[in-house]
Design a protein around this motif. Structure first.
Motif, PDB file in Angstrom:
ATOM      1  N   MET A   1       0.850  -1.187   0.000  1.00  0.00           N
ATOM      2  CA  MET A   1       0.000   0.000   0.000  1.00  0.00           C
ATOM      3  C   MET A   1       0.886   1.237   0.000  1.00  0.00           C
ATOM      4  O   MET A   1       1.839   1.350   0.753  1.00  0.00           O
ATOM      5  N   SER A   2       0.567   2.183  -0.853  1.00  0.00           N
ATOM      6  CA  SER A   2       1.379   3.394  -0.929  1.00  0.00           C
ATOM      7  C   SER A   2       0.904   4.414   0.106  1.00  0.00           C
ATOM      8  O   SER A   2      -0.218   4.373   0.587  1.00  0.00           O
ATOM      9  N   ALA A   3       1.808   5.330   0.436  1.00  0.00           N
ATOM     10  CA  ALA A   3       1.477   6.407   1.364  1.00  0.00           C
ATOM     11  C   ALA A   3       0.629   7.447   0.649  1.00  0.00           C
ATOM     12  O   ALA A   3       0.735   7.627  -0.565  1.00  0.00           O
ATOM     13  N   GLN A   4      -0.174   8.155   1.420  1.00  0.00           N
ATOM     14  CA  GLN A   4      -1.067   9.156   0.853  1.00  0.00           C
ATOM     15  C   GLN A   4      -1.139  10.390   1.734  1.00  0.00           C
ATOM     16  O   GLN A   4      -0.738  10.369   2.896  1.00  0.00           O
ATOM     17  N   VAL A   5      -1.700  11.462   1.158  1.00  0.00           N
ATOM     18  CA  VAL A   5      -2.007  12.676   1.906  1.00  0.00           C
ATOM     19  C   VAL A   5      -3.307  12.414   2.662  1.00  0.00           C
ATOM     20  O   VAL A   5      -4.329  12.099   2.059  1.00  0.00           O
ATOM     21  N   ASN A   6      -3.249  12.533   4.002  1.00  0.00           N
ATOM     22  CA  ASN A   6      -4.448  12.337   4.826  1.00  0.00           C
ATOM     23  C   ASN A   6      -5.210  13.642   5.055  1.00  0.00           C
ATOM     24  O   ASN A   6      -6.428  13.643   5.119  1.00  0.00           O
ATOM     25  N   GLU A   7      -4.445  14.748   5.249  1.00  0.00           N
ATOM     26  CA  GLU A   7      -5.059  16.042   5.539  1.00  0.00           C
ATOM     27  C   GLU A   7      -4.202  17.160   4.955  1.00  0.00           C
ATOM     28  O   GLU A   7      -2.979  17.013   4.848  1.00  0.00           O
ATOM     29  N   ILE A   8      -4.851  18.270   4.632  1.00  0.00           N
ATOM     30  CA  ILE A   8      -4.182  19.489   4.159  1.00  0.00           C
ATOM     31  C   ILE A   8      -4.695  20.643   5.021  1.00  0.00           C
ATOM     32  O   ILE A   8      -5.909  20.787   5.216  1.00  0.00           O
ATOM     33  N   HIS A   9      -3.742  21.464   5.537  1.00  0.00           N
ATOM     34  CA  HIS A   9      -4.120  22.580   6.404  1.00  0.00           C
ATOM     35  C   HIS A   9      -3.379  23.849   5.989  1.00  0.00           C
ATOM     36  O   HIS A   9      -2.228  23.787   5.568  1.00  0.00           O
ATOM     37  N   ILE A  10      -4.058  24.978   6.153  1.00  0.00           N
ATOM     38  CA  ILE A  10      -3.384  26.270   6.058  1.00  0.00           C
ATOM     39  C   ILE A  10      -3.657  27.024   7.353  1.00  0.00           C
ATOM     40  O   ILE A  10      -4.658  26.775   8.034  1.00  0.00           O
ATOM     41  N   PHE A  11      -2.738  27.934   7.677  1.00  0.00           N
ATOM     42  CA  PHE A  11      -2.817  28.726   8.905  1.00  0.00           C
ATOM     43  C   PHE A  11      -2.583  30.195   8.538  1.00  0.00           C
ATOM     44  O   PHE A  11      -1.475  30.699   8.660  1.00  0.00           O
ATOM     45  N   PRO A  12      -3.643  30.875   8.067  1.00  0.00           N
ATOM     46  CA  PRO A  12      -3.499  32.240   7.570  1.00  0.00           C
ATOM     47  C   PRO A  12      -3.065  33.270   8.614  1.00  0.00           C
ATOM     48  O   PRO A  12      -2.383  34.227   8.289  1.00  0.00           O
ATOM     49  N   LEU A  57       0.767  19.492   5.669  1.00  0.00           N
ATOM     50  CA  LEU A  57       0.387  18.206   5.099  1.00  0.00           C
ATOM     51  C   LEU A  57       0.551  17.108   6.147  1.00  0.00           C
ATOM     52  O   LEU A  57       1.612  16.980   6.754  1.00  0.00           O
ATOM     53  N   VAL A  58      -0.493  16.328   6.336  1.00  0.00           N
ATOM     54  CA  VAL A  58      -0.437  15.139   7.182  1.00  0.00           C
ATOM     55  C   VAL A  58      -0.451  13.957   6.226  1.00  0.00           C
ATOM     56  O   VAL A  58      -1.361  13.830   5.395  1.00  0.00           O
ATOM     57  N   VAL A  59       0.595  13.110   6.331  1.00  0.00           N
ATOM     58  CA  VAL A  59       0.753  12.010   5.382  1.00  0.00           C
ATOM     59  C   VAL A  59       0.820  10.676   6.119  1.00  0.00           C
ATOM     60  O   VAL A  59       1.139  10.611   7.302  1.00  0.00           O
ATOM     61  N   SER A  60       0.548   9.600   5.395  1.00  0.00           N
ATOM     62  CA  SER A  60       0.524   8.278   6.009  1.00  0.00           C
ATOM     63  C   SER A  60       1.885   7.588   6.007  1.00  0.00           C
ATOM     64  O   SER A  60       1.970   6.424   6.372  1.00  0.00           O
ATOM     65  N   LEU A  61       2.956   8.296   5.636  1.00  0.00           N
ATOM     66  CA  LEU A  61       4.300   7.748   5.806  1.00  0.00           C
ATOM     67  C   LEU A  61       4.554   7.552   7.297  1.00  0.00           C
ATOM     68  O   LEU A  61       4.043   8.320   8.113  1.00  0.00           O
ATOM     69  N   GLY A  62       5.390   6.589   7.644  1.00  0.00           N
ATOM     70  CA  GLY A  62       5.779   6.422   9.031  1.00  0.00           C
ATOM     71  C   GLY A  62       6.731   7.530   9.458  1.00  0.00           C
ATOM     72  O   GLY A  62       7.395   8.153   8.619  1.00  0.00           O
ATOM     73  N   LEU A  74      10.318  14.712  -1.765  1.00  0.00           N
ATOM     74  CA  LEU A  74       9.032  14.111  -1.446  1.00  0.00           C
ATOM     75  C   LEU A  74       8.088  14.475  -2.582  1.00  0.00           C
ATOM     76  O   LEU A  74       7.831  15.660  -2.826  1.00  0.00           O
ATOM     77  N   ARG A  75       7.617  13.469  -3.301  1.00  0.00           N
ATOM     78  CA  ARG A  75       6.652  13.702  -4.382  1.00  0.00           C
ATOM     79  C   ARG A  75       5.263  13.504  -3.802  1.00  0.00           C
ATOM     80  O   ARG A  75       4.942  12.433  -3.283  1.00  0.00           O
ATOM     81  N   GLY A 101       2.328  23.049  -7.750  1.00  0.00           N
ATOM     82  CA  GLY A 101       1.173  22.393  -8.355  1.00  0.00           C
ATOM     83  C   GLY A 101       0.064  22.289  -7.332  1.00  0.00           C
ATOM     84  O   GLY A 101       0.101  22.938  -6.292  1.00  0.00           O
ATOM     85  N   THR A 102      -0.892  21.446  -7.609  1.00  0.00           N
ATOM     86  CA  THR A 102      -2.015  21.257  -6.702  1.00  0.00           C
ATOM     87  C   THR A 102      -1.862  19.926  -5.986  1.00  0.00           C
ATOM     88  O   THR A 102      -1.528  18.919  -6.602  1.00  0.00           O
ATOM     89  N   VAL A 103      -2.103  19.952  -4.683  1.00  0.00           N
ATOM     90  CA  VAL A 103      -2.085  18.736  -3.870  1.00  0.00           C
ATOM     91  C   VAL A 103      -3.499  18.508  -3.360  1.00  0.00           C
ATOM     92  O   VAL A 103      -4.222  19.465  -3.051  1.00  0.00           O
ATOM     93  N   ARG A 104      -3.890  17.227  -3.303  1.00  0.00           N
ATOM     94  CA  ARG A 104      -5.246  16.871  -2.876  1.00  0.00           C
ATOM     95  C   ARG A 104      -5.184  15.767  -1.815  1.00  0.00           C
ATOM     96  O   ARG A 104      -4.284  14.920  -1.865  1.00  0.00           O
ATOM     97  N   VAL A 105      -6.148  15.754  -0.923  1.00  0.00           N
ATOM     98  CA  VAL A 105      -6.272  14.643   0.003  1.00  0.00           C
ATOM     99  C   VAL A 105      -6.424  13.373  -0.829  1.00  0.00           C
ATOM    100  O   VAL A 105      -7.178  13.345  -1.802  1.00  0.00           O
ATOM    101  N   GLY A 106      -5.667  12.336  -0.470  1.00  0.00           N
ATOM    102  CA  GLY A 106      -5.699  11.076  -1.214  1.00  0.00           C
ATOM    103  C   GLY A 106      -4.579  10.939  -2.214  1.00  0.00           C
ATOM    104  O   GLY A 106      -4.343   9.837  -2.729  1.00  0.00           O
ATOM    105  N   ASP A 107      -3.865  12.049  -2.537  1.00  0.00           N
ATOM    106  CA  ASP A 107      -2.732  11.963  -3.459  1.00  0.00           C
ATOM    107  C   ASP A 107      -1.679  11.025  -2.899  1.00  0.00           C
ATOM    108  O   ASP A 107      -1.451  10.955  -1.685  1.00  0.00           O
ATOM    109  N   ASP A 108      -0.983  10.319  -3.788  1.00  0.00           N
ATOM    110  CA  ASP A 108       0.125   9.459  -3.389  1.00  0.00           C
ATOM    111  C   ASP A 108       1.291  10.297  -2.913  1.00  0.00           C
ATOM    112  O   ASP A 108       1.522  11.411  -3.413  1.00  0.00           O
ATOM    113  N   VAL A 109       2.032   9.758  -1.945  1.00  0.00           N
ATOM    114  CA  VAL A 109       3.223  10.390  -1.401  1.00  0.00           C
ATOM    115  C   VAL A 109       4.369   9.396  -1.567  1.00  0.00           C
ATOM    116  O   VAL A 109       4.234   8.236  -1.186  1.00  0.00           O
TER     117      VAL A 109
END
Length: 113
Positions: A1-12, A57-62, A74-75, A101-109
């Motif tokens: 199973m590949s790692a993915q983007v779990n969450e995306i956050h901005i802090f204006p 970015l919160v990712v599912s990598l260990g 990191l792609r 570019g654009t990053v989306r929740v669910g994108d591969d990492v």
């Protein structure tokens, strides 16, 4: 199973709560709408998220795999990030934007050399 983007956050606004997004444009100097800070992007492993985590970015990598990515690329979907070092006073790593570019929740990492 590949790692993915779990969450995306901005802090204006410094000290204010962030916003969770389904997708974001990643520009040369960070995520669109994010307050500019020490690094363009902060990435954290999902297992290291705490209540006060302010990563973009919160990712599912260990944790170990993310820490081992320092000095590598990191792609994240179509975006490429140069991982530059560990984040200060919080979990995760800092990264500079190599290819915007654009990053989306669910994108591969993927860590690439």
């Amino acid at each position: 199973m590949s790692a993915q983007v779990n969450e995306i956050h901005i802090f204006p606004v410094q000290g204010a709560p962030g916003r969770e997004l389904p997708a974001s444009l990643v520009e040369d100097d960070g995520l669109e709408g994010d307050r500019r800070k020490k690094a363009a992007v902060q990435v954290v492993a999902a297992q290291d998220v705490r209540a006060d985590t302010r990563a973009n970015l919160v990712v599912s990598l260990g944790s170990d795999e993310l820490a081992a990515s320092i000095g590598k690329v990191l792609r994240v979907g179509a975006v490429e990030l140069d991982v530059t070092g560990t984040a200060r006073n919080c979990p995760g790593v800092y990264a500079a934007v190599r290819r915007p570019g654009t990053v989306r929740v669910g994108d591969d990492v993927e860590v690439v050399s």
